[in-house]
Design a protein around this motif. Structure first.
Motif, short mmCIF file in Angstrom:
data_model
loop_
_atom_site.label_atom_id
_atom_site.label_comp_id
_atom_site.label_asym_id
_atom_site.label_seq_id
_atom_site.Cartn_x
_atom_site.Cartn_y
_atom_site.Cartn_z
N PHE A 14 0.89 -1.16 0.00
CA PHE A 14 0.00 0.00 0.00
C PHE A 14 0.93 1.20 0.00
CE2 PHE A 14 -3.08 3.07 1.10
CZ PHE A 14 -4.32 2.51 0.82
N ILE A 15 0.96 1.95 -1.10
CA ILE A 15 2.04 2.92 -1.28
C ILE A 15 1.89 4.24 -0.53
CG2 ILE A 15 2.74 1.94 -3.49
CD1 ILE A 15 1.41 4.38 -4.83
N ASP A 16 0.69 4.57 -0.07
CA ASP A 16 0.57 5.89 0.55
C ASP A 16 -0.17 5.90 1.89
OD1 ASP A 16 -1.95 5.45 -0.52
OD2 ASP A 16 -2.10 7.40 -1.49
N PRO A 21 6.10 12.64 0.53
CA PRO A 21 6.80 12.17 -0.66
C PRO A 21 7.86 11.10 -0.37
CG PRO A 21 6.58 14.54 -0.72
CD PRO A 21 6.11 14.09 0.63
N VAL A 22 8.60 11.28 0.71
CA VAL A 22 9.65 10.31 1.06
C VAL A 22 9.04 8.95 1.38
CG1 VAL A 22 11.44 9.74 2.75
CG2 VAL A 22 11.29 12.05 1.82
N ALA A 23 7.99 8.92 2.17
CA ALA A 23 7.35 7.66 2.54
C ALA A 23 6.74 6.98 1.32
CB ALA A 23 6.27 7.91 3.60
N ILE A 24 6.09 7.74 0.46
CA ILE A 24 5.49 7.16 -0.74
C ILE A 24 6.57 6.60 -1.65
CG2 ILE A 24 4.17 7.70 -2.83
CD1 ILE A 24 2.67 9.83 -1.07
N TYR A 29 9.50 1.87 -4.02
CA TYR A 29 10.72 1.09 -4.23
C TYR A 29 10.65 -0.27 -3.54
CZ TYR A 29 12.75 4.55 -7.15
OH TYR A 29 12.97 5.38 -8.22
N LYS A 30 9.90 -0.38 -2.45
CA LYS A 30 9.63 -1.70 -1.87
C LYS A 30 8.85 -2.55 -2.85
CE LYS A 30 9.38 -0.47 3.02
NZ LYS A 30 8.48 -0.34 4.17
N LEU A 31 7.90 -1.92 -3.53
CA LEU A 31 7.11 -2.61 -4.55
C LEU A 31 8.00 -3.10 -5.68
CD1 LEU A 31 4.17 -3.28 -5.41
CD2 LEU A 31 4.17 -1.09 -6.62
N ALA A 32 8.93 -2.27 -6.11
CA ALA A 32 9.86 -2.66 -7.17
C ALA A 32 10.72 -3.84 -6.73
CB ALA A 32 10.74 -1.47 -7.55
N ILE A 42 1.89 -6.05 -6.88
CA ILE A 42 0.69 -5.23 -6.96
C ILE A 42 0.74 -4.17 -5.87
CG2 ILE A 42 -1.82 -5.23 -6.76
CD1 ILE A 42 -1.71 -8.16 -7.79
N GLY A 43 0.64 -2.93 -6.30
CA GLY A 43 0.61 -1.81 -5.36
C GLY A 43 -0.70 -1.07 -5.49
N ILE A 44 -1.19 -0.58 -4.37
CA ILE A 44 -2.40 0.23 -4.39
C ILE A 44 -2.15 1.51 -3.61
CG2 ILE A 44 -3.95 -1.76 -4.63
CD1 ILE A 44 -4.70 -1.38 -1.66
N GLY A 45 -2.98 2.50 -3.88
CA GLY A 45 -2.87 3.77 -3.18
C GLY A 45 -4.08 4.62 -3.50
N HIS A 46 -4.08 5.80 -2.94
CA HIS A 46 -5.17 6.74 -3.15
C HIS A 46 -4.87 7.64 -4.35
CE1 HIS A 46 -5.48 5.69 1.15
NE2 HIS A 46 -6.79 5.72 0.89
N ASP A 47 -5.88 8.32 -4.84
CA ASP A 47 -5.67 9.25 -5.95
C ASP A 47 -5.41 10.68 -5.44
OD1 ASP A 47 -8.23 9.75 -5.04
OD2 ASP A 47 -9.12 9.86 -7.03
N ARG A 48 -4.61 10.76 -4.40
CA ARG A 48 -4.23 12.06 -3.84
C ARG A 48 -3.19 12.72 -4.74
NH1 ARG A 48 -3.13 8.85 1.48
NH2 ARG A 48 -5.19 8.84 2.43
N ALA A 49 -3.18 14.03 -4.75
CA ALA A 49 -2.24 14.78 -5.59
C ALA A 49 -0.80 14.38 -5.30
CB ALA A 49 -2.44 16.28 -5.41
N ILE A 50 -0.43 14.26 -4.04
CA ILE A 50 0.96 13.93 -3.69
C ILE A 50 1.32 12.52 -4.17
CG2 ILE A 50 0.45 13.14 -1.33
CD1 ILE A 50 3.59 15.03 -2.52
N THR A 51 0.40 11.59 -4.04
CA THR A 51 0.65 10.22 -4.48
C THR A 51 0.87 10.19 -5.99
OG1 THR A 51 -0.69 9.33 -2.70
CG2 THR A 51 -0.27 7.86 -4.55
N ILE A 52 0.02 10.87 -6.72
CA ILE A 52 0.13 10.90 -8.18
C ILE A 52 1.42 11.55 -8.62
CG2 ILE A 52 -0.92 11.85 -10.28
CD1 ILE A 52 -3.67 11.37 -8.83
N LYS A 53 1.80 12.65 -7.97
CA LYS A 53 3.05 13.34 -8.32
C LYS A 53 4.26 12.43 -8.12
CE LYS A 53 5.73 17.48 -7.11
NZ LYS A 53 7.04 16.85 -6.94
N VAL A 54 4.35 11.81 -6.95
CA VAL A 54 5.49 10.93 -6.66
C VAL A 54 5.47 9.70 -7.57
CG1 VAL A 54 6.59 9.52 -4.88
CG2 VAL A 54 5.66 11.75 -4.28
N LEU A 55 4.30 9.17 -7.80
CA LEU A 55 4.17 7.99 -8.66
C LEU A 55 4.63 8.29 -10.08
CD1 LEU A 55 3.30 5.06 -8.52
CD2 LEU A 55 0.97 5.80 -9.00
N LYS A 56 4.25 9.43 -10.62
CA LYS A 56 4.68 9.81 -11.98
C LYS A 56 6.20 9.87 -12.07
CE LYS A 56 0.72 12.47 -13.63
NZ LYS A 56 0.23 13.81 -14.00
#
Length: 77
Positions: A14-16, A21-24, A29-32, A42-56
């Protein structure tokens, strides 16, 4: 699930849980690492702005390292 003949998958990370940003990034990278070991993860998370930014940002980096990102439906058949 087997009783009803349903396809399912279980998340690896669960990525977020923590919204920094550091925790996400650490969870991504744990997922990788898990994907490297078992061939997919398989990773899941919320569609929060910070999650999307770090994920991109992380996706770009990980794709350069050879990781491939796919829809869950491609893994659960």
């Amino acid at each position: 699930s087997q009783q009803f003949n349903l396809r399912f998958a279980r998340r690896d990370v669960f990525i977020d849980n923590k919204e920094t940003p550091v925790a996400i990034r650490n969870e991504i990278y744990k997922l990788a690492q898990k994907a490297r070991i078992k061939g997919f993860a398989i990773g899941i998370g919320h569609d929060r702005a910070i999650t999307i930014k770090v994920l991109k940002e992380a996706i770009l980096e990980l794709e350069k390292q050879g990781y491939e990102f796919v829809y869950l439906s491609e893994l659960v058949k």
